[in-house]
Write a protein that holds these residues in place. Structure first.
Motif, PDB file in Angstrom:
ATOM      1  N   ILE A  18       0.830  -1.211   0.000  1.00 46.69           N
ATOM      2  CA  ILE A  18       0.000   0.000   0.000  1.00 46.69           C
ATOM      3  C   ILE A  18       0.859   1.253   0.000  1.00 46.69           C
ATOM      4  O   ILE A  18       0.603   2.194  -0.771  1.00 46.69           O
ATOM      5  CB  ILE A  18      -0.987  -0.038   1.185  1.00 46.69           C
ATOM      6  CG1 ILE A  18      -2.032  -1.125   0.915  1.00 46.69           C
ATOM      7  CG2 ILE A  18      -1.650   1.319   1.390  1.00 46.69           C
ATOM      8  CD1 ILE A  18      -2.902  -1.469   2.099  1.00 46.69           C
ATOM      9  N   GLU A  19       1.899   1.286   0.811  1.00 51.49           N
ATOM     10  CA  GLU A  19       2.781   2.470   0.811  1.00 51.49           C
ATOM     11  C   GLU A  19       3.434   2.651  -0.553  1.00 51.49           C
ATOM     12  O   GLU A  19       3.558   3.776  -1.052  1.00 51.49           O
ATOM     13  CB  GLU A  19       3.836   2.344   1.907  1.00 51.49           C
ATOM     14  CG  GLU A  19       4.604   3.624   2.136  1.00 51.49           C
ATOM     15  CD  GLU A  19       5.536   3.552   3.330  1.00 51.49           C
ATOM     16  OE1 GLU A  19       6.627   4.159   3.236  1.00 51.49           O
ATOM     17  OE2 GLU A  19       5.197   2.922   4.341  1.00 51.49           O
ATOM     18  N   SER A  20       3.823   1.543  -1.183  1.00 50.64           N
ATOM     19  CA  SER A  20       4.436   1.620  -2.514  1.00 50.64           C
ATOM     20  C   SER A  20       3.439   2.121  -3.549  1.00 50.64           C
ATOM     21  O   SER A  20       3.789   2.946  -4.399  1.00 50.64           O
ATOM     22  CB  SER A  20       4.970   0.250  -2.932  1.00 50.64           C
ATOM     23  OG  SER A  20       6.019  -0.151  -2.096  1.00 50.64           O
ATOM     24  N   PHE A  69       9.011  -6.939  -1.151  1.00 54.10           N
ATOM     25  CA  PHE A  69       8.607  -8.324  -1.364  1.00 54.10           C
ATOM     26  C   PHE A  69       8.387  -8.569  -2.847  1.00 54.10           C
ATOM     27  O   PHE A  69       8.232  -7.650  -3.638  1.00 54.10           O
ATOM     28  CB  PHE A  69       7.333  -8.664  -0.573  1.00 54.10           C
ATOM     29  CG  PHE A  69       6.096  -8.001  -1.105  1.00 54.10           C
ATOM     30  CD1 PHE A  69       5.277  -8.646  -2.028  1.00 54.10           C
ATOM     31  CD2 PHE A  69       5.743  -6.728  -0.697  1.00 54.10           C
ATOM     32  CE1 PHE A  69       4.135  -8.031  -2.518  1.00 54.10           C
ATOM     33  CE2 PHE A  69       4.598  -6.105  -1.180  1.00 54.10           C
ATOM     34  CZ  PHE A  69       3.797  -6.759  -2.101  1.00 54.10           C
ATOM     35  N   ALA A  70       8.363  -9.842  -3.191  1.00 52.44           N
ATOM     36  CA  ALA A  70       8.022 -10.280  -4.546  1.00 52.44           C
ATOM     37  C   ALA A  70       7.155 -11.521  -4.431  1.00 52.44           C
ATOM     38  O   ALA A  70       7.434 -12.401  -3.617  1.00 52.44           O
ATOM     39  CB  ALA A  70       9.274 -10.582  -5.357  1.00 52.44           C
ATOM     40  N   ALA A  89       3.903  -9.653  -8.393  1.00 55.02           N
ATOM     41  CA  ALA A  89       4.057  -8.384  -7.685  1.00 55.02           C
ATOM     42  C   ALA A  89       5.492  -8.270  -7.206  1.00 55.02           C
ATOM     43  O   ALA A  89       6.102  -9.259  -6.801  1.00 55.02           O
ATOM     44  CB  ALA A  89       3.116  -8.318  -6.483  1.00 55.02           C
ATOM     45  N   ILE A  90       6.011  -7.055  -7.268  1.00 57.35           N
ATOM     46  CA  ILE A  90       7.294  -6.749  -6.644  1.00 57.35           C
ATOM     47  C   ILE A  90       7.219  -5.292  -6.206  1.00 57.35           C
ATOM     48  O   ILE A  90       6.946  -4.403  -7.021  1.00 57.35           O
ATOM     49  CB  ILE A  90       8.511  -7.032  -7.575  1.00 57.35           C
ATOM     50  CG1 ILE A  90       9.813  -6.738  -6.831  1.00 57.35           C
ATOM     51  CG2 ILE A  90       8.399  -6.303  -8.887  1.00 57.35           C
ATOM     52  CD1 ILE A  90      11.057  -7.286  -7.526  1.00 57.35           C
ATOM     53  N   TYR A  91       7.397  -5.089  -4.922  1.00 53.79           N
ATOM     54  CA  TYR A  91       7.285  -3.744  -4.353  1.00 53.79           C
ATOM     55  C   TYR A  91       8.362  -3.530  -3.309  1.00 53.79           C
ATOM     56  O   TYR A  91       8.680  -4.440  -2.530  1.00 53.79           O
ATOM     57  CB  TYR A  91       5.912  -3.528  -3.696  1.00 53.79           C
ATOM     58  CG  TYR A  91       4.777  -3.559  -4.678  1.00 53.79           C
ATOM     59  CD1 TYR A  91       4.535  -2.473  -5.515  1.00 53.79           C
ATOM     60  CD2 TYR A  91       3.953  -4.663  -4.784  1.00 53.79           C
ATOM     61  CE1 TYR A  91       3.504  -2.502  -6.444  1.00 53.79           C
ATOM     62  CE2 TYR A  91       2.918  -4.695  -5.699  1.00 53.79           C
ATOM     63  CZ  TYR A  91       2.693  -3.615  -6.516  1.00 53.79           C
ATOM     64  OH  TYR A  91       1.684  -3.639  -7.428  1.00 53.79           O
ATOM     65  N   LEU A  92       8.896  -2.325  -3.304  1.00 55.60           N
ATOM     66  CA  LEU A  92       9.863  -1.893  -2.303  1.00 55.60           C
ATOM     67  C   LEU A  92       9.441  -0.528  -1.785  1.00 55.60           C
ATOM     68  O   LEU A  92       8.949   0.308  -2.556  1.00 55.60           O
ATOM     69  CB  LEU A  92      11.267  -1.750  -2.910  1.00 55.60           C
ATOM     70  CG  LEU A  92      11.974  -3.025  -3.323  1.00 55.60           C
ATOM     71  CD1 LEU A  92      13.166  -2.704  -4.200  1.00 55.60           C
ATOM     72  CD2 LEU A  92      12.425  -3.781  -2.096  1.00 55.60           C
ATOM     73  N   LEU A  93       9.667  -0.307  -0.500  1.00 52.70           N
ATOM     74  CA  LEU A  93       9.445   1.031   0.026  1.00 52.70           C
ATOM     75  C   LEU A  93      10.364   1.995  -0.705  1.00 52.70           C
ATOM     76  O   LEU A  93      11.506   1.664  -1.029  1.00 52.70           O
ATOM     77  CB  LEU A  93       9.709   1.071   1.529  1.00 52.70           C
ATOM     78  CG  LEU A  93       8.787   0.205   2.387  1.00 52.70           C
ATOM     79  CD1 LEU A  93       9.226   0.248   3.849  1.00 52.70           C
ATOM     80  CD2 LEU A  93       7.335   0.641   2.247  1.00 52.70           C
TER      81      LEU A  93
END
Length: 170
Positions: A18-20, A69-70, A89-93
């Motif tokens: 969500i932050e990403s 995460f991925a 999905a792949i997301y980082l802060l």
């Protein structure tokens, strides 16, 4: 540290997602949608999918905090017979991007898929996503496009693909 996600990681994974989304898509995706995203709801959905054998998640931790995460697995899309694997999905802060963490997550995904056999992989990305360059840097090429509807509004997205997991340039 990159590790396989565990049951109970869902809330932290959802927080990162969500932050990403809020930092990446601000001004692109309807703000009301971004504001109403609920970590509890996303965590519940992730936990529900946790036991599926064909889907797996890796998390990136710094000082025991999940910062990225991925999620990947076997694709359910029949339109991509040459790309049966999917990076879902792949997301980082934001503060942890451009430090090689995304590449380390993708490396773990490749290792896991390699145990299943060599095959193609794809990932969907919004066309307005400023991080599409990440997939291009890894050697992904556009294979098709579609419109994804979110609360009735259409957003263009492109599937980037690799004919083999070995073709991903890390």
């Amino acid at each position: 540290m990159i590790r396989r996600a565990e049951r109970g990681d869902g809330l932290e994974i959802s927080r990162v997602r969500i932050e990403s989304w809020r930092t990446t898509y601000q001004g692109q995706i309807d703000q009301a949608f971004l504001d109403q995203m609920s970590p509890d709801q996303w965590a519940e959905n992730w936990e529900k999918d946790f036991d599926q054998d064909e889907i797996f998640t890796y998390v990136a931790e710094i000082d025991n905090e999940i910062v990225g995460f991925a999620i990947a697995g076997e694709s359910s899309e029949e339109d991509f017979p040459n790309h049966p694997y999917e990076l879902m999905a792949i997301y980082l802060l934001k503060q942890h991007q451009n430090k090689g963490i995304g590449q380390k997550l993708v490396s773990k995904i490749i290792e896991t898929f390699a145990l299943k056999g060599d095959a193609g992989i794809h990932v969907w990305a919004f066309d307005d996503n400023p991080y599409c360059s990440f997939y291009k840097k890894l050697g992904g090429t556009p294979i098709t496009q579609q419109v994804l509807k979110i609360q009735g509004k259409g957003y263009n997205e492109t599937a980037y693909g690799w004919e083999s997991i070995r073709d991903i340039r890390l």
